[in-house]
Motif scaffolding. Structure first.
Motif, PDB file in Angstrom:
ATOM      1  N   CYS A  16       0.816  -1.111  -0.058  1.00  0.00           N
ATOM      2  CA  CYS A  16      -0.126  -0.008   0.048  1.00  0.00           C
ATOM      3  C   CYS A  16       0.791   1.287   0.039  1.00  0.00           C
ATOM      4  N   TYR A  66       0.185   4.138   1.246  1.00  0.00           N
ATOM      5  CA  TYR A  66       0.174   5.043   2.228  1.00  0.00           C
ATOM      6  C   TYR A  66       1.067   4.858   3.629  1.00  0.00           C
ATOM      7  N   GLY A  92       2.229   1.158   4.010  1.00  0.00           N
ATOM      8  CA  GLY A  92       2.918   0.081   3.828  1.00  0.00           C
ATOM      9  C   GLY A  92       2.542  -1.286   4.042  1.00  0.00           C
TER      10      GLY A  92
END
Ligand code: FES
Ligand SMILES: [Fe+2]
Length: 359
Positions: free
Chosen positions: A74, A76, A78
């Motif tokens: 992700c 944002y 991780g």
């Protein structure tokens, strides 16, 4: 725009085309399907993956993140997810992985040059996709695929292919039937959930797409076209011309100069659709340059002729429940209206079943 993940009006337990096989790579690709955000990619062994494109932490689109091995990280904070949608790495604190840290992983099937997706909550059933293996049968240079995103409801595209009487009115010289199609009362047959419409006629000369390949170009030819719809939005279309047909056998792909196409639509949203099609021909099969021109011509005809009128039709409709708008119906509507009624009944029966399961 507010994004919702709860589609209300689509048939869910069925296969839709998610992408052309050639469009999915090891890069993350976002695509909205049935109003649900999806990220598509291939694992290192080439297996395609489709995950819900929404991190369960703060809802960032995973497609904006990075691929690491077979996992998606992700963008944002991780969290990393594997191809089954399970969170497999949390870089924060002691690395605890919360029980809810997973996203939906959708069953896929790769066939006929498409990646097909099953987004319903019942187990995916491979047998529910009809047999389109005619696409696989023949020379590689006689097969082509294309894709476009259109700003209209998917059933308008289905209607358009199921009612080919528009050909003489909307399209140009290349596929004109010289006025022969509209006067006909097309034969509509419903068999085992599939709906077919067939037309046969003579014209002089044949459609331009076939004329040069006939034994006596510019002379009269017998022609046919048959379209067959299968749920939810797949249409096989076979069209051909001949000057040599003497037997009682019906005209078909095998006994004419012809092509076999698969058109399939997947809703992106209520008012936009992914439109895919593939074409296989039985003439001039080794000519790769002709193949490129052929698919470009088909793509262009839709983009320049069908697409713009469907976009305007969409703008004129206050909602997508076409039959509730009290339209005037004419003889050529027999096929598309039958399809709309069958699909509506399937969607209603699926939703009743789901509601009963919840109650
Ligand atoms: S939003 Fe994905 S890790 Fe925070
Ligand atoms: Fe058309």
């Amino acid at each position: 725009m507010i994004m919702t993940d709860k589609p209300a009006k689509y048939l869910m337990n069925t296969w839709y085309a998610a992408a052309l096989s050639t469009d999915v790579s090891d890069q993350l690709m976002h695509r909205r399907l049935l109003d649900i955000p999806v990220v598509l990619y291939r694992k290192e062994d080439g297996t395609p993956v489709a995950l819900q494109d929404k991190c369960p932490h703060r809802f960032a689109p995973l497609s904006l993140g990075k691929k690491k091995g077979d996992n998606v990280v992700c963008p944002y904070h991780g969290l990393a997810f594997n191809g089954e949608g399970q969170c497999v790495h949390n870089p924060h604190g002691r690395g605890h992985i919360p029980a809810k840290a997973h996203v939906v992983s959708y069953p896929l099937m790769e066939k006929y040059g498409f990646i097909w997706i099953w987004m319903g909550n019942e187990p995916a059933d491979e047998n529910q996709l009809p047999d389109y293996s005619q696409l696989d049968d023949g020379h590689a240079n006689a097969l082509a695929h294309t894709y476009m995103l259109r700003p209209c409801h998917y059933e308008l595209i289905t209607d358009n292919v199921m009612d080919l009487s528009h050909v003489d009115h909307l399209h140009g010289e290349i596929i004109t039937t010289r006025g022969q199609l509209s006067p006909q009362m097309p034969r509509v047959v419903e068999d085992n959930g599939e709906i077919s419409v067939r037309w046969e006629w003579h014209q002089t000369p044949a459609m331009m797409i076939f004329n040069d390949f006939l034994p006596r170009p510019n002379e009269e030819a017998a022609q046919f076209v048959v379209v067959t719809w299968s749920k939810p939005s797949h249409i096989q279309l076979t069209i051909g011309a001949t000057q040599d047909h003497t037997s009682n056998e019906p005209l078909c792909y095998e006994n004419t100069i012809s092509q076999y196409d698969l058109h399939t639509c997947t809703p992106e949203t209520e008012n936009s659709s992914h439109y895919f099609f593939a074409t296989r021909r039985n003439h001039n099969v080794e000519d790769g340059e002709f193949n490129k021109l052929k698919i470009a011509g088909m793509h262009g005809a839709f983009e320049d002729e069908d697409g713009p009128i469907l976009d305007r039709v969409q703008e004129m409709m206050p909602n997508n429940d076409f039959l509730s708008l009290d339209p005037v119906l004419i003889s050529s509507d027999a096929g598309p209206i039958r399809v709309r009624r069958v699909l509506k009944a399937l969607i209603e029966s699926e939703q009743t079943k789901q509601n009963e399961a919840v109650a």
